[in-house]
Write an enzyme that holds these catalytic residues in place. Structure first.
Site, PDB file in Angstrom:
ATOM      1  N   CYS A  68       0.873  -1.177   0.000  1.00  0.00           N
ATOM      2  CA  CYS A  68       0.000   0.000   0.000  1.00  0.00           C
ATOM      3  C   CYS A  68       0.909   1.227   0.000  1.00  0.00           C
ATOM      4  O   CYS A  68       1.591   1.493   0.996  1.00  0.00           O
ATOM      5  CB  CYS A  68      -0.917  -0.005   1.215  1.00  0.00           C
ATOM      6  SG  CYS A  68      -1.995   1.442   1.293  1.00  0.00           S
ATOM      7  N   CYS A  99      -4.974   6.163  -3.980  1.00  0.00           N
ATOM      8  CA  CYS A  99      -4.264   4.880  -3.927  1.00  0.00           C
ATOM      9  C   CYS A  99      -2.844   5.121  -4.406  1.00  0.00           C
ATOM     10  O   CYS A  99      -2.637   5.507  -5.564  1.00  0.00           O
ATOM     11  CB  CYS A  99      -4.961   3.836  -4.790  1.00  0.00           C
ATOM     12  SG  CYS A  99      -4.089   2.250  -4.904  1.00  0.00           S
TER      13      CYS A  99
END
EC number: 5.1.1.7
Length: 268
Positions: A77, A208
């Protein structure tokens, strides 16, 4: 159980300090924590644990154990690494400067800037090849990119604001057997793109980090390039992606907004 809440361009996380890996962090508990009505609310959980406590003796001291909002485990991530680095420094667990953080997607280097931004070396993007996604009955061609986790970045011509991402895009399950994060982006001038993203295990998110890098890779690929700098505008702000032909760098704000005591348990 102590927690800290943070976000990177509104991609938000609950941080759980657990240096000795004592927590029983079940998928049900993660989902309950991330519930935006009955829990704290987040796109995912960042568990802060020493690598040695997990038997990862060859890794840097701190391991980022990232879980999606539905409780599933994710490899990487990008915004999470930036928030994780911010937490380590502000909690006194790491000195300012160059940090190395272990993740399931490999070791990532991070540096906190003087203006509050955090830059992460995201590693070498790996192009998986062309594929496609269907959103609200419309098919988009895209480029598969691995950033340690799978992405499909699709260039579109209409404004991204009009997309309906309330449901997961339809993708080729044979091409992406573990699922995929889908980015839809529109070029908005030289070195700038607008992007929205539907994340595997979380749904649409405001930003993101790995998806921003995958989008920049796809934009560069469409121009026949492997290098350059892109500003990626997302719902939660903007991040900067730099490609140098070998690795990739993600820069943007990382903010800690709250801390407290978690009294939540998983639902039966």
């Amino acid at each position: 159980m102590r927690f800290v809440k943070g976000h990177g361009t509104e991609n938000d996380f609950v941080i759980l300090p657990d240096p000795d890996a004592a927590l029983d962090l079940t998928p049900e508990l993660v989902a309950a924590i991330c519930d935006r009505r009955a829990g704290i609310g987040a796109d995912g959980v960042l568990r802060v644990v020493r690598s040695k406590a997990l038997g990862r003796d060859g890794d840097p001291e701190w391991f980022m154990d990232y879980r999606n909002a539905d409780g599933s485990i994710a490899e990487m991530c990008g915004n999470g690494v930036r928030v994780f680095a911010r937490y380590l420094v502000e909690a006194g667990l790491a000195a300012p400067g160059d940090l190395r953080i272990a993740t399931r997607g490999g070791v990532r280097g991070a540096r906190l800037g003087a203006t509050g931004d955090v830059t992460v070396d995201m590693g070498t993007p790996r192009i998986l090849g062309p594929s496609r996604a269907t959103v609200s009955g419309r098919m988009y061609e895209g480029l598969g990119v691995s950033m340690g986790n799978p992405h499909l970045a699709c260039a579109i011509t209409e404004p991204v604001a009009g997309l309906d991402l309330t449901r997961a895009p339809e993708v080729d399950a044979d091409f992406f057997p573990e699922g995929v994060n889908v980015e839809l982006f529109r070029p908005a001038g030289r070195g700038r793109v607008e992007m929205r993203v539907h994340e595997r295990g979380a749904g649409e998110t405001r930003s993101c980090g790995t998806g921003a890098v995958a989008t920049a890779v796809a934009a560069a690929h469409a121009e026949g390039r492997t290098e350059g700098t892109w500003e990626v505008a997302v719902l939660g702000g903007a991040v900067t992606v730099t490609l140098d032909g070998e690795t990739s760098f993600l820069s943007g704000p990382a903010v800690l907004v709250a801390e407290g005591e978690l009294r939540l348990s998983a639902r039966p």
